[in-house]
Write an enzyme that holds these catalytic residues in place. Structure first.
Site: not given
Length: 313
Positions: A171-172, A256, A275, A277
């Site tokens: 978005r930015t 999870e 999970h 990462g």
């Protein structure tokens, strides 16, 4: 002496920082609702993993002043409601960026080379079949990065030396020398690998669903180290089963731990991790120390540097 609840691992990772700062530190395995209430209803600060913090819990913790996320995402906490209860919510931006980005690039490599399939066949004694699988060189491919915060930027920088074309949807539009900004449809249509690093919000829930998967190349792969809610999981399962897209590497899920009956376990074109990462020694130390400092800042009367809300009372 103010009481603080933190994960036991975080106490070790910070070398007992909060104890040295004069707090009564109560160590737990994972600060979920039941554990918090059983440990200290008069707690002033809590360092949170990803367990949900329900809104009804605030009234049971009258001394609570800060919830410090060990990590970046804070979708398990209603930060606006926390503000109405006079509770700061903080996170640790950038603390795990390198670790998550490295894992994303690793996943892209694994899918490009089809390493998971080859290794699985070899372990099953099917070395001849394994030798019949051919992956692809990453050089010359197009990688689409959805979400260009700390992690997305780190992924783009790491990919810059690998001979790929990088497309960015965010978005930015932050200045970058490592890719080209495009709209979401263009990114999905042109990318050989789509990697997700966007925050989980109401606006990004099911950002990728049946329509989006239909735009992707049949040879394309999806990597998700963001949050499960960003993807319509049932639509992804359908797309993978139908080979509408080639493969996926998934670290996050709707539920999870991932339930034992999940169809993902039966798919040979999906690489799964639980999970993890950001599960490196360095990221853990960064997240733990960052969260500990946010607790100390609030409880010592300061405005926390990494606040994600502004208490109203």
């Amino acid at each position: 002496m103010q009481k603080v609840i933190i994960p036991e691992v975080a106490d070790r990772q910070t070398d007992h920082y909060l104890t040295k700062r004069g707090y009564e530190v109560l160590k737990v395995d994972n600060p979920d609702e039941a554990t918090i209430l059983a440990t200290a209803p008069d707690v002033a600060g809590i360092m949170m993993f990803v367990a949900p913090f329900p809104n009804h819990l605030y009234d049971k913790l009258p001394q609570l002043k800060v919830l410090a996320r060990y990590g970046v995402g804070y979708d398990s906490i209603d930060v606006d409601y926390a503000a109405t209860k006079g509770v700061w919510v903080t996170n640790t931006p950038g603390a795990n960026a390198t670790s998550v980005a490295e894992n994303a690039v690793t996943d892209i490599m694994l899918l490009a080379k089809r390493s998971f399939e080859i290794s699985t066949l070899m372990r099953q004694g099917q070395q001849r079949a394994a030798k019949q699988i051919f992956g692809h060189e990453l050089a010359g491919s197009t990688v689409g990065i959805i979400g260009y915060g700390h992690i997305g930027q780190a992924v783009a920088k790491m990919l810059s030396g690998l001979g790929v074309k990088t497309l960015i949807y965010n978005r930015t539009k932050r200045p970058t020398e490592f890719g080209e900004y495009v709209d979401l449809e263009t990114l999905l249509q042109q990318s050989d690998f789509v990697t997700l690093h966007i925050a989980a919000t109401k606006q990004t829930e099911h950002l990728l669903g049946e329509r989006e998967f239909s735009m992707m190349k049949p040879s394309a792969s999806l990597i998700n180290l963001a949050r499960g809610s960003v993807v319509d999981e049932q639509a992804l399962i359908k797309a993978l089963n139908a080979r509408q897209i080639a493969s996926a590497a998934l670290d996050v899920f709707d539920e999870e731990p991932l339930p034992a009956d999940s169809p993902f376990y039966q798919m040979d074109n999906v690489f799964l991790t639980p999970h993890t990462g950001s599960s490196t020694v360095e990221a853990g130390q960064n997240m733990a120390m960052g969260a500990a400092k946010m607790i100390d800042e609030v409880l010592s009367g300061q405005k926390p540097e990494w606040a994600v809300n502004e208490p109203q009372v």
